[in-house]
Design an enzyme around this catalytic site. Sequence first.
Site, PDB file in Angstrom:
ATOM      1  N   TYR A  70       1.040  -1.439  -0.007  1.00 52.18           N
ATOM      2  CA  TYR A  70      -0.003   0.069  -0.024  1.00 52.18           C
ATOM      3  C   TYR A  70       0.920   1.265  -0.062  1.00 52.18           C
ATOM      4  O   TYR A  70       1.740   1.239   0.760  1.00 52.18           O
ATOM      5  CB  TYR A  70      -0.901   0.089   1.191  1.00 52.18           C
ATOM      6  N   ALA A  79      -1.319  13.056   1.171  1.00 54.21           N
ATOM      7  CA  ALA A  79      -1.152  11.911   2.347  1.00 54.21           C
ATOM      8  C   ALA A  79      -1.468  10.751   1.625  1.00 54.21           C
ATOM      9  O   ALA A  79      -0.768   9.674   1.634  1.00 54.21           O
ATOM     10  CB  ALA A  79      -1.812  12.238   3.540  1.00 54.21           C
ATOM     11  N   CYS A  80      -2.772  10.575   1.065  1.00 56.60           N
ATOM     12  CA  CYS A  80      -3.282   9.343   0.487  1.00 56.60           C
ATOM     13  C   CYS A  80      -3.508   9.611  -0.892  1.00 56.60           C
ATOM     14  O   CYS A  80      -4.333  10.496  -1.324  1.00 56.60           O
ATOM     15  CB  CYS A  80      -4.429   8.637   1.103  1.00 56.60           C
ATOM     16  N   PRO A  81      -3.044   8.844  -2.090  1.00 58.12           N
ATOM     17  CA  PRO A  81      -2.162   7.512  -1.883  1.00 58.12           C
ATOM     18  C   PRO A  81      -0.726   7.877  -1.703  1.00 58.12           C
ATOM     19  O   PRO A  81      -0.138   7.043  -1.117  1.00 58.12           O
ATOM     20  CB  PRO A  81      -2.267   6.660  -2.963  1.00 58.12           C
TER      21      PRO A  81
END
Lengths: 395, 79
Positions: A193, B14-16
């Site tokens: 991830y 921050a994400c991904p």
Amino acid sequence: MSKKRVVIIGGGAGGAILANNLPFDEFDVTVVDRSPYHYYWPWLLYVAFKGSRKPMKREIRELLKPGVKFIQSGAHSVDLGNRKVILENGKVLEYDHLVIATGSRPAYDMIEGHRKIVEKYGDYHSSEENARRVWSTINSLKQGTFAIAVGGDPYRCPPSPLEGVFLAEEFFRSRGLRDKVRVVFAVPYPRPYPAEPMNEVVEPILEERGVEYITFFTLDKIDEERKVAISMEGEELKYDALVVIPPHVGTDIKISPEDVLTQDRFIQADKFTNNIKGYDDAFVIGDASAVPVAKTGVTAHLQATVVARRLQGEDARNNGRTNCPFDLGYGLGTFVISDYNNPVVKLPPSRFSHMAKLVFAAAYWDMIKYPELWNPIFDAYFEATEPAKLRRIYV
Amino acid sequence: MTENKIRVDARGMACPGPITELVKAYRNAKNGDIIEVLATDPGFKPDVEAWIKRTGNQLVEFKEEGGTYIAVIKVTAKK
Ligand SMILES: Cc1cc2nc3c(=O)[nH]c(=O)nc-3n(C[C@H](O)[C@H](O)[C@H](O)COP(=O)(O)OP(=O)(O)OC[C@H]3O[C@@H](n4cnc5c(N)ncnc54)[C@H](O)[C@@H]3O)c2cc1C
């Protein structure tokens, strides 16, 4: 006072929520969509890996409040300087405010051999038909290597590649085939991830379940004759069935000026207000935008709410919040929670998180249709789960 | 062959995470191109270093300016 004309292109998650959030005494709202249907895309995962037959689309017209006009047509071009939208049916719409919410779409020409394997094994980021193909692929594979590879960025929903991996592993185990079918996951990132804190949650689960993974694998081409996927540095991955997460591109609308678009056709905007670069009367929300947040329905929803408030004169701003449900298989789940100021929280797996995802899916259509009921519930939820608060609990 | 400079702004992501933006730019680049990535995510530095080590591309410069990390990468490892 005459009503302000708002044209919204796209009646998906972002566009429909925005339309239903605007008061009709103040705005004259028109939604334009090429498709008569609004799709609940996350369900492709369950079509592909659980064989779900539950309907995943609804008519856009039926989701919009009675006061909203709907035109079923593609938008062909947008002239930001002259405030005009030209539709594929030839009609011209003039606006006071424009919102582009056209989402993103898979691109199959970036990786050599990609189209061929989608036709053969399917995928779960494009259509119900392709997702059903994945279901028949996993049902017919009795031995060998089942591989899922991230083809490139961006794609919708960062957890979705791994969700497929976890559900595939569960599927083969439930069929008693786990000792005959290898499950392999390939990513271009340093770890399964991409965001480190969430990886700390999922990597041990992959190991525990015997899923193999290959990192730093930037997929370049697929040779279906030899059944190998080849990386840009020449590394090879041998498979018996391969599902690739397609890299996505942005809008197919011709926009002038062209320089608001990135190379891959996403629309550049202010990450706090969603204003299209250089235009205070035009916005882009959801997957179609080139702002530094994950492409998720939650993001589209939050941005739609911010734009609705801005159109009504409030100085509302996005905080970059993400809240992606993450199915870990076997009834477990987590959420990927972060915002512009806080890295991803290390939220441990639980049955509760998985249930929350399913409850959300069940209530989805109601949430689109009745924002006045759901907005306070969401506000309370997002406040209770602020990443800055959660980080103090889950370190 | 002309060399391109590709600039990627992943500040606030921050994400991904900014590494996904680097990977995207890399897909579209050719050998000789320069990729410059701006990021604020604290995990970015070790990720870039690991990525360089494994893919064999070249890190020309890594610096920090007022809370922003800037990585300058030369693409050299494509087959
Ligand atoms: C497998 C999978 C799992 C996912 N899981 C989750 C999840 O768990 N949680 C989550 O929050 N998100 C999830 N997502 C992501 C989510 O589905 C999208 O981020 C969301 O749909 C984005 O909304 P949008 O309004 O930007 O675009 P969309 O919902 O894609 O809507 C875009 C609309 O624009 C229309 N359109 C496009 N071009 C034109 C044109 N030129 N003219 C007229 N109309 C046009 C399309 O027909 C479409 O109706 C998932 C996605 C996938 C594929």
